[in-house]
Design a protein around this motif. Structure first.
Motif, PDB file in Angstrom:
ATOM      1  N   GLY A   1       0.811  -1.213   0.000  1.00  0.00           N
ATOM      2  CA  GLY A   1       0.000   0.000   0.000  1.00  0.00           C
ATOM      3  C   GLY A   1       0.839   1.255   0.000  1.00  0.00           C
ATOM      4  O   GLY A   1       2.062   1.225   0.136  1.00  0.00           O
ATOM      5  N   LYS A   2       0.172   2.360  -0.149  1.00  0.00           N
ATOM      6  CA  LYS A   2       0.846   3.657  -0.187  1.00  0.00           C
ATOM      7  C   LYS A   2       1.433   3.974   1.182  1.00  0.00           C
ATOM      8  O   LYS A   2       0.723   3.961   2.191  1.00  0.00           O
ATOM      9  CB  LYS A   2      -0.164   4.730  -0.585  1.00  0.00           C
ATOM     10  N   ASN A   3       2.714   4.210   1.209  1.00  0.00           N
ATOM     11  CA  ASN A   3       3.461   4.490   2.442  1.00  0.00           C
ATOM     12  C   ASN A   3       3.344   3.355   3.464  1.00  0.00           C
ATOM     13  O   ASN A   3       3.493   3.580   4.664  1.00  0.00           O
ATOM     14  CB  ASN A   3       3.004   5.797   3.086  1.00  0.00           C
ATOM     15  N   GLY A   4       3.054   2.132   3.006  1.00  0.00           N
ATOM     16  CA  GLY A   4       2.987   0.983   3.899  1.00  0.00           C
ATOM     17  C   GLY A   4       1.739   0.909   4.749  1.00  0.00           C
ATOM     18  O   GLY A   4       1.693   0.163   5.723  1.00  0.00           O
TER      19      GLY A   4
ATOM     20  N   ALA B   1       0.016  -2.672   4.702  1.00  0.00           N
ATOM     21  CA  ALA B   1       0.862  -3.624   5.426  1.00  0.00           C
ATOM     22  C   ALA B   1       0.759  -3.388   6.934  1.00  0.00           C
ATOM     23  O   ALA B   1       0.660  -4.338   7.716  1.00  0.00           O
ATOM     24  CB  ALA B   1       2.309  -3.510   4.966  1.00  0.00           C
ATOM     25  N   LYS B   2       0.744  -2.146   7.332  1.00  0.00           N
ATOM     26  CA  LYS B   2       0.641  -1.818   8.755  1.00  0.00           C
ATOM     27  C   LYS B   2      -0.707  -2.266   9.306  1.00  0.00           C
ATOM     28  O   LYS B   2      -0.777  -2.813  10.413  1.00  0.00           O
ATOM     29  CB  LYS B   2       0.825  -0.317   8.966  1.00  0.00           C
TER      30      LYS B   2
ATOM     31  N   THR C   1      -1.375  -5.053  12.193  1.00  0.00           N
ATOM     32  CA  THR C   1      -2.144  -4.711  13.392  1.00  0.00           C
ATOM     33  C   THR C   1      -3.190  -5.768  13.696  1.00  0.00           C
ATOM     34  O   THR C   1      -3.337  -6.201  14.844  1.00  0.00           O
ATOM     35  CB  THR C   1      -2.819  -3.337  13.226  1.00  0.00           C
ATOM     36  N   VAL C   2      -3.908  -6.217  12.672  1.00  0.00           N
ATOM     37  CA  VAL C   2      -4.934  -7.241  12.865  1.00  0.00           C
ATOM     38  C   VAL C   2      -4.298  -8.562  13.296  1.00  0.00           C
ATOM     39  O   VAL C   2      -4.783  -9.228  14.214  1.00  0.00           O
ATOM     40  CB  VAL C   2      -5.765  -7.429  11.575  1.00  0.00           C
TER      41      VAL C   2
ATOM     42  N   LEU D   1       5.094 -10.494  11.228  1.00  0.00           N
ATOM     43  CA  LEU D   1       4.656 -10.753   9.851  1.00  0.00           C
ATOM     44  C   LEU D   1       5.629 -10.087   8.901  1.00  0.00           C
ATOM     45  O   LEU D   1       5.795  -8.864   8.924  1.00  0.00           O
ATOM     46  CB  LEU D   1       3.240 -10.231   9.606  1.00  0.00           C
ATOM     47  N   ASP D   2       6.298 -10.891   8.065  1.00  0.00           N
ATOM     48  CA  ASP D   2       7.205 -10.381   7.048  1.00  0.00           C
ATOM     49  C   ASP D   2       6.541 -10.531   5.689  1.00  0.00           C
ATOM     50  O   ASP D   2       6.011 -11.587   5.363  1.00  0.00           O
ATOM     51  CB  ASP D   2       8.519 -11.171   7.031  1.00  0.00           C
ATOM     52  N   ILE D   3       6.584  -9.466   4.902  1.00  0.00           N
ATOM     53  CA  ILE D   3       6.039  -9.500   3.553  1.00  0.00           C
ATOM     54  C   ILE D   3       7.201  -9.568   2.591  1.00  0.00           C
ATOM     55  O   ILE D   3       8.047  -8.684   2.558  1.00  0.00           O
ATOM     56  CB  ILE D   3       5.160  -8.264   3.283  1.00  0.00           C
ATOM     57  N   MET D   4       7.231 -10.659   1.821  1.00  0.00           N
ATOM     58  CA  MET D   4       8.329 -10.873   0.892  1.00  0.00           C
ATOM     59  C   MET D   4       7.962 -10.379  -0.491  1.00  0.00           C
ATOM     60  O   MET D   4       6.915 -10.626  -0.969  1.00  0.00           O
ATOM     61  CB  MET D   4       8.686 -12.352   0.819  1.00  0.00           C
TER      62      MET D   4
END
Length: 75
Positions: free
Chosen positions: A46-49, A52-53, A57-58, A72-75
């Motif tokens: 997403g825009k500016n993360g 992902a944030k 959080t969820v 949680l790592d996003i590859m």
């Protein structure tokens, strides 16, 4: 937790069949690795993360019941 991550990410991507979530458990933490198609990485981050944030959080909130820290790592 894997199914929760897949459920959140699936509507965001164009290639839902290529979502791969792997889990690595250590003594005091659990690390989830999320892999998506290379064209979908921007949609998941997403825009500016922001997306992902929000996903993190969820996932972190859902993992509060366990005694281990969730990552949680996003590859």
């Amino acid at each position: 937790m894997k199914s929760l991550i897949e459920t959140i990410v699936e509507p965001l991507v164009d290639h839902p069949a290529e979502i791969v979530v792997t889990e690595r458990e250590e003594e005091n933490k659990i690390v989830y690795h999320l892999e998506v198609h290379e064209n979908d990485v921007g949609k998941v981050i997403g825009k500016n993360g922001r997306i992902a944030k929000s996903i993190r959080t969820v996932v972190y909130a859902a993992g509060m019941k366990s005694n281990k820290k969730i990552y949680l790592d996003i590859m």
